[in-house]
Design a protein around this motif. Structure first.
Motif, PDB file in Angstrom:
ATOM      1  N   MET A 222       0.833  -1.197   0.000  1.00  0.00           N
ATOM      2  CA  MET A 222       0.000   0.000   0.000  1.00  0.00           C
ATOM      3  C   MET A 222       0.870   1.250   0.000  1.00  0.00           C
ATOM      4  O   MET A 222       0.588   2.221  -0.690  1.00  0.00           O
ATOM      5  CB  MET A 222      -0.889   0.030   1.251  1.00  0.00           C
ATOM      6  N   GLN A 223       1.921   1.201   0.790  1.00  0.00           N
ATOM      7  CA  GLN A 223       2.812   2.355   0.883  1.00  0.00           C
ATOM      8  C   GLN A 223       3.508   2.608  -0.446  1.00  0.00           C
ATOM      9  O   GLN A 223       3.657   3.754  -0.878  1.00  0.00           O
ATOM     10  CB  GLN A 223       3.839   2.143   1.992  1.00  0.00           C
ATOM     11  N   ASN A 234      -9.205  10.490  -5.665  1.00  0.00           N
ATOM     12  CA  ASN A 234      -9.964   9.407  -5.052  1.00  0.00           C
ATOM     13  C   ASN A 234      -9.073   8.241  -4.671  1.00  0.00           C
ATOM     14  O   ASN A 234      -9.142   7.711  -3.565  1.00  0.00           O
ATOM     15  CB  ASN A 234     -11.041   8.912  -6.028  1.00  0.00           C
ATOM     16  N   GLN A 235      -8.224   7.830  -5.613  1.00  0.00           N
ATOM     17  CA  GLN A 235      -7.342   6.687  -5.343  1.00  0.00           C
ATOM     18  C   GLN A 235      -6.430   6.992  -4.157  1.00  0.00           C
ATOM     19  O   GLN A 235      -6.211   6.131  -3.298  1.00  0.00           O
ATOM     20  CB  GLN A 235      -6.525   6.365  -6.596  1.00  0.00           C
ATOM     21  N   ASN A 236      -5.917   8.212  -4.104  1.00  0.00           N
ATOM     22  CA  ASN A 236      -5.077   8.619  -2.985  1.00  0.00           C
ATOM     23  C   ASN A 236      -5.816   8.497  -1.649  1.00  0.00           C
ATOM     24  O   ASN A 236      -5.295   7.965  -0.670  1.00  0.00           O
ATOM     25  CB  ASN A 236      -4.628  10.065  -3.171  1.00  0.00           C
ATOM     26  N   LEU A 237      -7.065   8.992  -1.681  1.00  0.00           N
ATOM     27  CA  LEU A 237      -7.885   8.952  -0.461  1.00  0.00           C
ATOM     28  C   LEU A 237      -8.114   7.505  -0.017  1.00  0.00           C
ATOM     29  O   LEU A 237      -7.973   7.152   1.158  1.00  0.00           O
ATOM     30  CB  LEU A 237      -9.225   9.642  -0.736  1.00  0.00           C
ATOM     31  N   PHE A 238      -8.454   6.638  -0.997  1.00  0.00           N
ATOM     32  CA  PHE A 238      -8.723   5.234  -0.653  1.00  0.00           C
ATOM     33  C   PHE A 238      -7.508   4.580  -0.013  1.00  0.00           C
ATOM     34  O   PHE A 238      -7.615   3.842   0.965  1.00  0.00           O
ATOM     35  CB  PHE A 238      -9.134   4.439  -1.906  1.00  0.00           C
ATOM     36  N   ILE A 239      -6.347   4.878  -0.590  1.00  0.00           N
ATOM     37  CA  ILE A 239      -5.135   4.258  -0.042  1.00  0.00           C
ATOM     38  C   ILE A 239      -4.861   4.768   1.365  1.00  0.00           C
ATOM     39  O   ILE A 239      -4.537   3.995   2.274  1.00  0.00           O
ATOM     40  CB  ILE A 239      -3.936   4.520  -0.980  1.00  0.00           C
ATOM     41  N   THR A 240      -5.050   6.074   1.580  1.00  0.00           N
ATOM     42  CA  THR A 240      -4.829   6.625   2.927  1.00  0.00           C
ATOM     43  C   THR A 240      -5.768   5.968   3.936  1.00  0.00           C
ATOM     44  O   THR A 240      -5.350   5.546   5.014  1.00  0.00           O
ATOM     45  CB  THR A 240      -5.071   8.147   2.923  1.00  0.00           C
ATOM     46  N   GLU A 245      -6.936   2.101   8.350  1.00  0.00           N
ATOM     47  CA  GLU A 245      -7.686   0.937   8.839  1.00  0.00           C
ATOM     48  C   GLU A 245      -6.747  -0.208   9.207  1.00  0.00           C
ATOM     49  O   GLU A 245      -6.953  -0.903  10.203  1.00  0.00           O
ATOM     50  CB  GLU A 245      -8.709   0.463   7.797  1.00  0.00           C
ATOM     51  N   LEU A 246      -5.704  -0.382   8.387  1.00  0.00           N
ATOM     52  CA  LEU A 246      -4.724  -1.431   8.690  1.00  0.00           C
ATOM     53  C   LEU A 246      -4.053  -1.152  10.028  1.00  0.00           C
ATOM     54  O   LEU A 246      -3.853  -2.059  10.842  1.00  0.00           O
ATOM     55  CB  LEU A 246      -3.661  -1.491   7.596  1.00  0.00           C
ATOM     56  N   ASP A 247      -3.733   0.124  10.265  1.00  0.00           N
ATOM     57  CA  ASP A 247      -3.092   0.481  11.533  1.00  0.00           C
ATOM     58  C   ASP A 247      -4.018   0.214  12.719  1.00  0.00           C
ATOM     59  O   ASP A 247      -3.587  -0.241  13.777  1.00  0.00           O
ATOM     60  CB  ASP A 247      -2.663   1.951  11.538  1.00  0.00           C
TER      61      ASP A 247
END
Ligand code: ADP
Ligand code: MG
Length: 411
Positions: A222-223, A234-240, A245-247
């Motif tokens: 992801m990083q 949008n894609q940037n937001l989804f990844i953030t 959520e993973l954290d």
């Protein structure tokens, strides 16, 4: 004299057999109808001791019918002991109707005596139970002695003394065997629970650990993706969001692993008064949402030795359960003070309560009556208290509420 000793030995064995019978029945793994069989045994003991009374010098007779009544009252139920007394009086009518009124009055007094010591008896140690037995027997012997003096039968004193002594020993041994049986059963039950708990927590910890590895991989990719230049907003937001959520998941797993850890990490002196107040304040907004109130009476400077993080977890679990148990509102009363060498913390709620079966299952892994419950809160809490060498006791009445009492050794 020989007759007397023979009679005495016979009665002693009849009574003692009750204790062994109890041990045999309650230790069975298969479901035998233990209560029913034991009731029959008590009845049989009563019949035998009444049919074959000990004969004294000079035509006086005594028997041991008090012991079966005693055992029935304290180890079966009140109803059973009433029934037994009814049978006893019926039999007395057959063997000697002239003595019936005296016997009836005697047993009325004895049952009242039993009622008055019942609560004390059920909550005390084995030795004190035997002492209470001695007390009851002492009373009986005194009245019998009085009757003898009245009837001017001086030659019977020694017999009466020996008889009373033997009866008392028979009763004590029976109480001892029954109590030891109960203790052994309790220990077996605890051991079973402990085994189940350690297996489950080990399993859960290993699963949590396994999940951590693939998550680290996902996070890494992801990083890398986040570093790409030609991503739209949008894609940037989804990844953030995904990373956040993973954290979050990572924190949950870490918390869980720290709870499932088999031994306490950092033992230190804790100001329990402060910790408890902090925790209650922390829970206050949650409790207001659920229309409940937290009422506290906490003494100052209560100190214990332990892990602050863990003990806070216990308080949160209990408070949360209490709040959840009061769907239509109510209060939780929290009292903390010193009790001998312990700090005693009590949480009393006015919630739905639990019946005996639910109370037995409390603390078993995955036991929950809630739709979204985990059934782990109480299990973890019991374990934490146990590792801090404390004790936790739960009393509950359906529809009335539940009280958790925690005892932790003072620092
Ligand atoms: P969970 O809260 O996730 O269900 P817990 O281990 O905390 O798991 O509690 C297990 C069960 O014990 C609950 O589902 C509930 O039925 C019962 N319980 C616990 N505390 C109380 C309480 N204060 N009053 C009534 N029932 C309770
Ligand atoms: Mg809970």
């Amino acid at each position: 004299m020989v007759e007397f000793i023979k009679d005495l030995i016979l009665h002693f064995s009849i009574i003692l057999s009750l204790g062994f019978m109890y041990n045999f029945l309650w230790m069975q793994k298969r479901s035998v109808y233990k209560k029913q069989v034991f009731k029959m045994a008590i009845l049989a003991a009563l019949l035998m001791t009444m049919a074959l009374p000990v004969r004294f010098h000079g035509g006086m007779e005594f028997d041991l019918k008090l012991v079966p009544v005693f055992i029935a009252f304290f180890y079966l139920s009140r109803t059973d002991s009433f029934l037994l007394v009814a049978v006893l009086l019926l039999l007395q009518g057959f063997v000697g109707i002239d003595k019936l009124p005296v016997t009836a009055v005697n047993y009325l007094v004895i049952l009242i005596l039993f009622f008055s010591i019942e609560k004390l008896y059920k909550n005390t140690t084995v030795n004190k139970k035997i002492a209470l037995g001695l007390f009851v027997y002492g009373m009986i012997t005194t009245t019998r002695l009085a009757a003898m003096i009245n009837a001017d039968k001086a030659e019977g004193y020694l017999y009466l003394l020996v008889f009373s002594l033997v009866s008392f020993v028979a009763l004590s041994v029976t109480i001892y065997i029954i109590e030891m049986t109960n203790l052994q059963l309790k220990l077996m039950h605890e051991l079973h629970k402990a085994e189940k708990f350690s297996a489950i927590s080990q399993l859960a910890a290993s699963v949590a650990h396994e999940i951590r590895n693939p998550m680290t991989t996902i996070r890494g990719f992801m990083q890398v993706l986040q570093g790409e230049k030609n991503l739209n907003d949008n894609q940037n937001l989804f990844i953030t969001i995904s990373l956040q959520e993973l954290d979050r998941t990572q924190t949950i797993i870490d918390n869980f692993l720290s709870l499932a850890k088999p031994n306490t990490g950092s033992m230190a002196k804790i100001d329990l008064s402060e910790l408890l107040k902090e925790t209650i304040d922390f829970m206050r907004s949650y409790s207001h949402l659920a229309n409940t109130e937290l009422v506290e009476a906490i003494d100052k400077n209560l100190c214990i030795n332990g892990d602050a993080h863990e003990i806070r977890q216990v308080f949160i679990n209990i408070l949360k359960n209490g709040i959840e148990a009061m769907p239509s509102g109510g209060s939780i009363y929290i009292i903390a003070k010193v009790d001998k060498n312990n700090v005693r913390i009590q949480f009393r709620d006015e919630g739905v309560g639990m019946n005996k079966e639910q109370l037995d299952r409390l603390g078993h892994p995955y036991y929950s009556t809630k739709e979204k419950g985990t059934g782990l809160g109480m299990m973890i809490s019991f374990d934490i208290i146990q590792r801090m060498r404390g004790r936790i006791n739960v009393e509950s009445a359906e529809g009335k509420g539940t009280t958790f009492t925690i005892l932790l050794p003072c620092e």
